[in-house]
Every structure is written in structure tokens, then in C-alpha cells.
Design a protein around this motif. Structure first.
Motif, PDB file in Angstrom:
ATOM      1  N   SER A 155       0.234  -5.645  -1.673  1.00  0.00           N
ATOM      2  CA  SER A 155       0.432  -4.560  -0.706  1.00  0.00           C
ATOM      3  C   SER A 155       1.493  -3.577  -1.192  1.00  0.00           C
ATOM      4  O   SER A 155       1.358  -2.357  -1.035  1.00  0.00           O
ATOM      5  CB  SER A 155       0.823  -5.129   0.665  1.00  0.00           C
ATOM      6  OG  SER A 155       2.041  -5.852   0.583  1.00  0.00           O
ATOM      7  N   LYS A 156       2.556  -4.110  -1.828  1.00  0.00           N
ATOM      8  CA  LYS A 156       3.618  -3.235  -2.343  1.00  0.00           C
ATOM      9  C   LYS A 156       3.114  -2.398  -3.513  1.00  0.00           C
ATOM     10  O   LYS A 156       3.440  -1.211  -3.632  1.00  0.00           O
ATOM     11  CB  LYS A 156       4.815  -4.088  -2.789  1.00  0.00           C
ATOM     12  CG  LYS A 156       5.475  -4.862  -1.647  1.00  0.00           C
ATOM     13  CD  LYS A 156       6.594  -5.744  -2.169  1.00  0.00           C
ATOM     14  CE  LYS A 156       7.212  -6.559  -1.037  1.00  0.00           C
ATOM     15  NZ  LYS A 156       8.278  -7.485  -1.526  1.00  0.00           N
ATOM     16  N   VAL A 157       2.305  -3.024  -4.380  1.00  0.00           N
ATOM     17  CA  VAL A 157       1.764  -2.296  -5.530  1.00  0.00           C
ATOM     18  C   VAL A 157       0.832  -1.192  -5.063  1.00  0.00           C
ATOM     19  O   VAL A 157       0.872  -0.063  -5.570  1.00  0.00           O
ATOM     20  CB  VAL A 157       1.022  -3.268  -6.473  1.00  0.00           C
ATOM     21  CG1 VAL A 157       0.285  -2.492  -7.570  1.00  0.00           C
ATOM     22  CG2 VAL A 157       1.997  -4.258  -7.096  1.00  0.00           C
ATOM     23  N   VAL A 158      -0.028  -1.499  -4.078  1.00  0.00           N
ATOM     24  CA  VAL A 158      -0.960  -0.492  -3.551  1.00  0.00           C
ATOM     25  C   VAL A 158      -0.193   0.662  -2.927  1.00  0.00           C
ATOM     26  O   VAL A 158      -0.517   1.834  -3.157  1.00  0.00           O
ATOM     27  CB  VAL A 158      -1.914  -1.130  -2.516  1.00  0.00           C
ATOM     28  CG1 VAL A 158      -2.709  -0.045  -1.789  1.00  0.00           C
ATOM     29  CG2 VAL A 158      -2.876  -2.092  -3.205  1.00  0.00           C
ATOM     30  N   ALA A 159       0.847   0.346  -2.133  1.00  0.00           N
ATOM     31  CA  ALA A 159       1.640   1.395  -1.480  1.00  0.00           C
ATOM     32  C   ALA A 159       2.322   2.287  -2.510  1.00  0.00           C
ATOM     33  O   ALA A 159       2.321   3.515  -2.392  1.00  0.00           O
ATOM     34  CB  ALA A 159       2.679   0.763  -0.556  1.00  0.00           C
ATOM     35  N   SER A 160       2.892   1.678  -3.552  1.00  0.00           N
ATOM     36  CA  SER A 160       3.573   2.447  -4.593  1.00  0.00           C
ATOM     37  C   SER A 160       2.591   3.306  -5.369  1.00  0.00           C
ATOM     38  O   SER A 160       2.850   4.497  -5.634  1.00  0.00           O
ATOM     39  CB  SER A 160       4.301   1.494  -5.546  1.00  0.00           C
ATOM     40  OG  SER A 160       4.885   2.208  -6.613  1.00  0.00           O
ATOM     41  N   ALA A 161       1.436   2.727  -5.740  1.00  0.00           N
ATOM     42  CA  ALA A 161       0.437   3.472  -6.509  1.00  0.00           C
ATOM     43  C   ALA A 161      -0.139   4.617  -5.696  1.00  0.00           C
ATOM     44  O   ALA A 161      -0.372   5.716  -6.214  1.00  0.00           O
ATOM     45  CB  ALA A 161      -0.678   2.526  -6.958  1.00  0.00           C
ATOM     46  N   THR A 162      -0.350   4.369  -4.394  1.00  0.00           N
ATOM     47  CA  THR A 162      -0.891   5.417  -3.528  1.00  0.00           C
ATOM     48  C   THR A 162       0.091   6.565  -3.379  1.00  0.00           C
ATOM     49  O   THR A 162      -0.289   7.741  -3.396  1.00  0.00           O
ATOM     50  CB  THR A 162      -1.239   4.843  -2.144  1.00  0.00           C
ATOM     51  OG1 THR A 162      -2.165   3.760  -2.293  1.00  0.00           O
ATOM     52  CG2 THR A 162      -1.862   5.909  -1.258  1.00  0.00           C
ATOM     53  N   ALA A 163       1.375   6.227  -3.234  1.00  0.00           N
ATOM     54  CA  ALA A 163       2.401   7.264  -3.083  1.00  0.00           C
ATOM     55  C   ALA A 163       2.490   8.150  -4.320  1.00  0.00           C
ATOM     56  O   ALA A 163       2.747   9.350  -4.230  1.00  0.00           O
ATOM     57  CB  ALA A 163       3.755   6.607  -2.806  1.00  0.00           C
ATOM     58  N   GLN A 164       2.261   7.564  -5.506  1.00  0.00           N
ATOM     59  CA  GLN A 164       2.396   8.321  -6.745  1.00  0.00           C
ATOM     60  C   GLN A 164       1.110   9.036  -7.154  1.00  0.00           C
ATOM     61  O   GLN A 164       1.158  10.172  -7.641  1.00  0.00           O
ATOM     62  CB  GLN A 164       2.823   7.380  -7.876  1.00  0.00           C
ATOM     63  CG  GLN A 164       4.213   6.792  -7.702  1.00  0.00           C
ATOM     64  CD  GLN A 164       4.613   5.947  -8.905  1.00  0.00           C
ATOM     65  OE1 GLN A 164       4.656   6.429 -10.029  1.00  0.00           O
ATOM     66  NE2 GLN A 164       4.923   4.679  -8.659  1.00  0.00           N
TER      67      GLN A 164
END
Length: 294
Positions: free
Chosen positions: A223-232
Motif C-alpha cells: 500500500s505504501k509503495v502504491v501510494a508513493s508511486a501514484t504520487a510521483q
């Protein structure tokens, strides 16, 4: 310098062979090195992305309560996070229609065919014929059902609710059993039962152990990886994350198969046990054919 390095390598190999199980370790390492695991895993990941994801979209388009969203809650995700939950799912279901669903399933067999090629190369068995093409469809459906069951498991913790640690342990055990049964069946189908059952059972157990470890990593950080990737990167970030997850998934499946094959062809106690009363040659050729002496 080169001769000195070669001498060191020869000495290291000799020392490893002198250790109990050393020859098997060298066989596994050599087969993994020759298996082009990164290239094959990326190929499988790409096929999975274009095969499994459309089926997941089809499931998310079924009218009614968001089953996929409810299941993903256990991983702190929603179908929207993974770009498979468009607005107006009922309209999407109507648009998909029966013909679209059938076409999705048929095209999804590209992943099954890629698995078929992998098993054929590793175990040196014939690939499936067109008369056996129904097995490709069964395999892709089995994988999709397995993924769906795995993501549903966290939402079932209330059924056996005891404590956080115990609940997670039960989930992992059920997940292990799920993947072991599923990958035994998949390997048996795609090899047409031409590989020793003991090899298939060990392969299923190693694959299930690897995928269970992936499930733990998914719980911890996806979930953290998805959130970070989506933000970038927006939607592209989600795509990169999903493909990366599928790459690891595929690498586990390939590595487990290569490892079991190496165990089976190595002329030791494990190889003899895996082959029963037969010889290591009875389960198929080596990963890379021996050089011709002609």
C-alpha cells in the motif's frame, strides 16, 4: 590474473562439493544461472499483466457490492488504487457483456501458454497440443481464482478471530495450502502428468512457500509503495508497481521449478528419492541439454 582466479574458483568448487549437499547446491546455482530467470520472469509478468488484470477488471465490473474492494481492504488498498475500479461498475458490466467476457478469457490464455513453454523447457516435455488447449483456459481461471481467494483471506479473519498474530498465521497457512494445491494442479496439467508426482509435490511446496513470503511483503509494504508511486507518476506508477509485483510472483514460480529440476537430476539421495525407483533421467532432460559429442 585469470589463471589465479580460475584456480581460486576450482578450489572453492572443490571445497563446496566436499560439504554434504554441496554438489546439489552447485547444481541449483548453475541451473538458476543458466535459466535466464530475469528474462523469463519479465515475460511471464507481462503476459500476466495483459491476461490476469483484464479478468480482474471483469470481476470488478460484476453488479452488486464491491467484492474486490472489500477483499483489498485487508491490504489497505482499494480497486481504485490499482486502477481496476472505474466509476459506474454496473454500466461497465453491461458494456463488457457476455462476448467481451469470453474474449477476455480466451485472450488471457497467453499467460498459460507462457507457463506451458517454461515447463516444457525446464522439464524437457512436449508442449500442449491444440487438442489440449482447454488446459490453458483452466490454468488461467485457476490462477485468477487463487489470486481472488488470497486477497479475500484477510477479510475472513473475523471467522476465526483469536488474536492479530494468530489470525495472520492462520491466513498464511490457508494461503500456503491454497497455492500448494493450485500449483501442483497447474504443473500437472501443463506437463500432461509426465513429471514425477514427487517432483510436482516438492515444486508445489517450494512455490507456495515463496508466494507466502510474497504475501507477507505485500501486507507490509504494498500500500505504501502504491501510494508513493501514484504520487510521483500517477497511473503509470500503479502500472509499474503491479508489473513489479507480477515480476516477483513469476520469478518465484520459475525459480521453484528450476530448483526442483536441479534436485531431481542431481545424482544424490534427494534425486533418487524424487525419482522413486527410477533414475534422474526418468523425469526429463537437464535444463540445458548436454553438449553433443558428435
Amino acid at each position: 590474473m585469470t589463471q589465479a582466479l580460475a584456480s581460486v574458483m576450482e578450489y572453492a568448487v572443490a571445497r563446496i562439493k566436499a560439504v554434504p549437499g554441496g554438489s546439489l547446491i552447485l547444481q541449483i546455482v548453475a541451473d538458476l544461472a543458466r535459466s535466464e530467470i530475469a528474462d523469463r520472469a519479465m515475460t511471464l509478468a507481462g503476459q500476466a499483466f495483459t491476461s490476469i488484470l483484464p479478468v480482474m477488471i471483469l470481476l470488478s465490473a460484476i453488479p452488486g457490492k464491491g467484492v474486490v474492494d472489500d477483499a483489498l481492504d485487508g491490504y489497505d488498498l482499494t480497486s481504485t488504487d490499482l486502477a481496476i475500479g472505474p466509476a459506474g461498475v454496473q454500466d461497465a458490466a453491461v458494456t463488457f457483456g457476455l462476448i467481451g467476457a469470453v474474449m477476455t478469457l480466451v485472450s488471457a490464455t497467453s499467460f498459460s501458454r507462457a507457463l506451458d513453454r517454461m515447463y516444457s523447457r525446464v522439464w524437457d516435455v512436449p508442449r500442449l497440443t491444440m487438442k489440449q488447449s482447454w488446459r490453458w483456459l483452466v490454468v488461467i481461471l485457476a490462477v485468477v481464482i487463487g489470486v481472488v481467494i488470497q486477497i479475500v483471506l484477510p477479510s475472513l479473519r473475523d471467522v476465526w478471530s483469536v488474536g492479530a498474530a494468530v489470525d495472520f498465521g492462520v491466513e498464511l497457512m490457508l494461503g500456503f495450502a491454497l497455492w500448494a494445491v493450485l500449483w501442483f494442479g497447474i504443473a500437472w496439467l501443463l506437463t500432461s502428468g509426465q513429471v514425477n508426482v514427487r517432483c510436482l509435490l516438492v515444486n508445489a511446496a517450494i512455490t507456495a512457500a515463496g508466494l507466502s513470503a510474497l504475501v507477507v511483503a505485500t501486507h507490509v509494504g504494498l500500500s505504501k509503495v502504491v501510494a508513493s508511486a501514484t504520487a510521483q507518476f500517477g497511473v503509470l506508477g500503479v502500472i509499474f508497481t503491479v508489473i513489479s509485483w507480477l515480476f516477483v510472483f513469476s520469478a518465484i514460480v520459475i525459480a521453484a521449478t528450476v530448483i526442483v529440476h536441479a534436485m531431481a537430476v542431481e545424482e544424490g539421495i534427494i534425486g533418487r528419492w524424487l525419482n522413486g525407483a527410477g533414475t534422474p533421467d526418468s523425469i526429463g532432460g537437464r535444463l540445458i541439454p548436454e553438449p553433443s559429442t558428435e
